[in-house]
Motif scaffolding. Structure first.
Motif, PDB file in Angstrom:
ATOM      1  N   GLU A  10       7.050   5.515 -10.491  1.00  0.00           N
ATOM      2  CA  GLU A  10       8.212   5.866  -9.687  1.00  0.00           C
ATOM      3  C   GLU A  10       7.771   6.158  -8.252  1.00  0.00           C
ATOM      4  O   GLU A  10       7.341   5.263  -7.556  1.00  0.00           O
ATOM      5  CB  GLU A  10       8.972   7.033 -10.319  1.00  0.00           C
ATOM      6  CG  GLU A  10       9.557   6.672 -11.681  1.00  0.00           C
ATOM      7  CD  GLU A  10      10.333   7.808 -12.308  1.00  0.00           C
ATOM      8  OE1 GLU A  10      10.208   8.967 -11.843  1.00  0.00           O
ATOM      9  OE2 GLU A  10      11.078   7.541 -13.262  1.00  0.00           O
ATOM     10  N   ASN A  11       7.836   7.411  -7.784  1.00  0.00           N
ATOM     11  CA  ASN A  11       7.458   7.704  -6.397  1.00  0.00           C
ATOM     12  C   ASN A  11       6.180   8.537  -6.320  1.00  0.00           C
ATOM     13  O   ASN A  11       5.997   9.341  -5.411  1.00  0.00           O
ATOM     14  CB  ASN A  11       8.596   8.402  -5.656  1.00  0.00           C
ATOM     15  CG  ASN A  11       9.099   9.639  -6.386  1.00  0.00           C
ATOM     16  OD1 ASN A  11       8.385  10.207  -7.209  1.00  0.00           O
ATOM     17  ND2 ASN A  11      10.312  10.034  -6.094  1.00  0.00           N
ATOM     18  N   ALA A  12       5.275   8.316  -7.282  1.00  0.00           N
ATOM     19  CA  ALA A  12       3.982   8.997  -7.290  1.00  0.00           C
ATOM     20  C   ALA A  12       2.957   8.058  -7.919  1.00  0.00           C
ATOM     21  O   ALA A  12       3.282   6.957  -8.362  1.00  0.00           O
ATOM     22  CB  ALA A  12       4.071  10.302  -8.079  1.00  0.00           C
ATOM     23  N   ARG A  44      10.159   2.182   1.890  1.00  0.00           N
ATOM     24  CA  ARG A  44      11.111   3.207   2.333  1.00  0.00           C
ATOM     25  C   ARG A  44      12.029   3.631   1.188  1.00  0.00           C
ATOM     26  O   ARG A  44      12.386   4.813   1.069  1.00  0.00           O
ATOM     27  CB  ARG A  44      11.925   2.694   3.519  1.00  0.00           C
ATOM     28  CG  ARG A  44      11.116   2.566   4.798  1.00  0.00           C
ATOM     29  CD  ARG A  44      11.982   2.329   6.013  1.00  0.00           C
ATOM     30  NE  ARG A  44      11.176   2.185   7.212  1.00  0.00           N
ATOM     31  CZ  ARG A  44      10.702   3.210   7.934  1.00  0.00           C
ATOM     32  NH1 ARG A  44      10.983   4.450   7.554  1.00  0.00           N
ATOM     33  NH2 ARG A  44       9.977   2.995   9.019  1.00  0.00           N
ATOM     34  N   GLU A  45      12.400   2.695   0.340  1.00  0.00           N
ATOM     35  CA  GLU A  45      13.257   3.032  -0.800  1.00  0.00           C
ATOM     36  C   GLU A  45      12.528   3.960  -1.776  1.00  0.00           C
ATOM     37  O   GLU A  45      13.109   4.928  -2.278  1.00  0.00           O
ATOM     38  CB  GLU A  45      13.695   1.754  -1.520  1.00  0.00           C
ATOM     39  CG  GLU A  45      14.641   2.013  -2.683  1.00  0.00           C
ATOM     40  CD  GLU A  45      15.095   0.738  -3.377  1.00  0.00           C
ATOM     41  OE1 GLU A  45      15.775   0.840  -4.403  1.00  0.00           O
ATOM     42  OE2 GLU A  45      14.747  -0.370  -2.893  1.00  0.00           O
ATOM     43  N   ILE A  46      11.253   3.665  -2.033  1.00  0.00           N
ATOM     44  CA  ILE A  46      10.457   4.501  -2.940  1.00  0.00           C
ATOM     45  C   ILE A  46      10.259   5.906  -2.365  1.00  0.00           C
ATOM     46  O   ILE A  46      10.331   6.907  -3.072  1.00  0.00           O
ATOM     47  CB  ILE A  46       9.088   3.842  -3.219  1.00  0.00           C
ATOM     48  CG1 ILE A  46       9.268   2.596  -4.086  1.00  0.00           C
ATOM     49  CG2 ILE A  46       8.128   4.820  -3.899  1.00  0.00           C
ATOM     50  CD1 ILE A  46       8.014   1.756  -4.227  1.00  0.00           C
ATOM     51  N   LEU A  47      10.033   5.961  -1.055  1.00  0.00           N
ATOM     52  CA  LEU A  47       9.722   7.240  -0.419  1.00  0.00           C
ATOM     53  C   LEU A  47      10.954   8.054  -0.048  1.00  0.00           C
ATOM     54  O   LEU A  47      10.821   9.234   0.305  1.00  0.00           O
ATOM     55  CB  LEU A  47       8.885   6.997   0.842  1.00  0.00           C
ATOM     56  CG  LEU A  47       7.486   6.400   0.639  1.00  0.00           C
ATOM     57  CD1 LEU A  47       6.833   6.126   1.985  1.00  0.00           C
ATOM     58  CD2 LEU A  47       6.614   7.328  -0.190  1.00  0.00           C
ATOM     59  N   PRO A  50      13.318   9.696  -1.615  1.00  0.00           N
ATOM     60  CA  PRO A  50      13.506  11.037  -2.187  1.00  0.00           C
ATOM     61  C   PRO A  50      12.270  11.941  -2.092  1.00  0.00           C
ATOM     62  O   PRO A  50      12.310  13.087  -2.541  1.00  0.00           O
ATOM     63  CB  PRO A  50      13.821  10.728  -3.658  1.00  0.00           C
ATOM     64  CG  PRO A  50      13.046   9.484  -3.940  1.00  0.00           C
ATOM     65  CD  PRO A  50      13.032   8.694  -2.657  1.00  0.00           C
ATOM     66  N   VAL A  51      11.185  11.443  -1.505  1.00  0.00           N
ATOM     67  CA  VAL A  51       9.920  12.173  -1.499  1.00  0.00           C
ATOM     68  C   VAL A  51       9.890  13.204  -0.370  1.00  0.00           C
ATOM     69  O   VAL A  51      10.210  12.898   0.781  1.00  0.00           O
ATOM     70  CB  VAL A  51       8.725  11.201  -1.348  1.00  0.00           C
ATOM     71  CG1 VAL A  51       7.416  11.973  -1.168  1.00  0.00           C
ATOM     72  CG2 VAL A  51       8.637  10.288  -2.559  1.00  0.00           C
ATOM     73  N   ASN A  85       5.663  12.132   7.466  1.00  0.00           N
ATOM     74  CA  ASN A  85       6.882  11.373   7.177  1.00  0.00           C
ATOM     75  C   ASN A  85       6.533   9.923   6.857  1.00  0.00           C
ATOM     76  O   ASN A  85       5.376   9.489   7.002  1.00  0.00           O
ATOM     77  CB  ASN A  85       7.863  11.439   8.352  1.00  0.00           C
ATOM     78  CG  ASN A  85       7.213  11.029   9.669  1.00  0.00           C
ATOM     79  OD1 ASN A  85       6.689   9.940   9.795  1.00  0.00           O
ATOM     80  ND2 ASN A  85       7.253  11.937  10.648  1.00  0.00           N
ATOM     81  N   ALA A  86       7.554   9.169   6.447  1.00  0.00           N
ATOM     82  CA  ALA A  86       7.357   7.775   6.032  1.00  0.00           C
ATOM     83  C   ALA A  86       6.893   6.899   7.188  1.00  0.00           C
ATOM     84  O   ALA A  86       6.092   5.975   6.992  1.00  0.00           O
ATOM     85  CB  ALA A  86       8.654   7.228   5.446  1.00  0.00           C
TER      86      ALA A  86
END
Length: 260
Positions: free
Chosen positions: A112-114, A158-161, A163-164, A176-177
């Motif tokens: 997912e995002n990790a 950017r989509e993956i990050l 919610p991070v 930041n991204a």
């Protein structure tokens, strides 16, 4: 409240797996026959089938009263087997790097995002990176995370990050991204990622990608050093080791055009 709903939840899970097992034993089956076989009401059976259909695990021919399994369960099983093969194949290469460096070597993948650690060879030194198989770490502050993100286009990253939350683990951690994406351009060109005291003070890490037979980066292999043992003059040697390991593992997975 939680205790009162738990038996119902367990019952629902059992019903789902009973339906899957019945569908696996017969190519197509109707709601009436399935409900009788499982001793469930027709309405309940229909409700479960429609939910499973929505999720993609069951198919229905038009409006006919016949249901069948799709290949989605097979795809899930194939992914699981792929990781088993990956770990077995990677172990030999990881041990070779560990033997040459005496440092901690990790195999990690995108979750997912990790990132999640799939396999690990510990350093022979007492002073070493503390980690465990199954542990998750951020994408933005790890060498493995950067390598895997660099294989994606900017929109996907950017989509993956999105919610991070970027936590400043150290003064070197990206905030930041945009900062991370700027670095990913060079990661993409050089085919390795680096964590220079961004996840933990006093720790450096370098990683290289691993590809499946379709040329998709499914994992990365990394080596981690306490900064006091990192030899800058050997950095190219470390990168070459990782690229060779990535190439060897990728070839055994069916990919023969490793870019490094």
């Amino acid at each position: 409240m939680e205790k009162s709903t738990q038996p119902e939840a367990v019952s629902s899970v059992l019903k789902v797996f009973n339906i899957l097992q019945a569908l696996g034993e017969q190519k197509e089956i109707g709601v009436s026959e399935l409900s009788q076989r499982l001793m469930m009401s027709k309405a309940t059976t229909y409700r479960f089938l429609q939910t499973m259909k929505t999720l993609g695990y069951v198919s229905q021919e038009g409006e006919a009263d016949k249901y069948a399994l799709t290949l989605k369960l097979f795809e899930l099983g194939a992914k699981s087997l792929e990781y088993v093969d990956l770990i077995d194949i990677a172990d030999k290469e990881m041990r070779e790097i560990s033997k040459k460096t005496n440092e901690t070597v990790h195999l990690g993948s995108l979750d997912e995002n990790a990132i999640i650690y799939l396999h690990k060879i510990d350093s022979s030194y007492h002073l070493r990176m503390h980690s465990r198989i199954g542990r998750r770490n951020p994408l933005y502050s790890t060498a493995i995370g950067k390598v895997l993100l660099a294989e994606l286009d900017e929109a996907e990253v950017r989509e993956i990050l999105e919610p991070v939350e970027f936590v400043k683990h150290t003064e070197r951690t990206h905030e930041n991204a945009d900062q991370l994406i700027d670095e990913l351009h060079s990661v993409r060109e050089q085919r390795y990622g680096e964590d220079n005291e961004e996840q933990e003070p006093g720790l450096r890490c370098i990683a290289a990608p691993i590809y499946d037979r379709f040329g998709q980066a499914i994992a990365a292999v990394s080596v981690s050093f306490p900064t006091i043992r990192f030899e800058e003059t050997r950095k190219r040697e470390y990168i070459a080791m990782l690229h060779q390991a990535g190439k060897n593992i990728s070839e055994q997975l069916g990919f023969h055009n490793y870019p490094a």
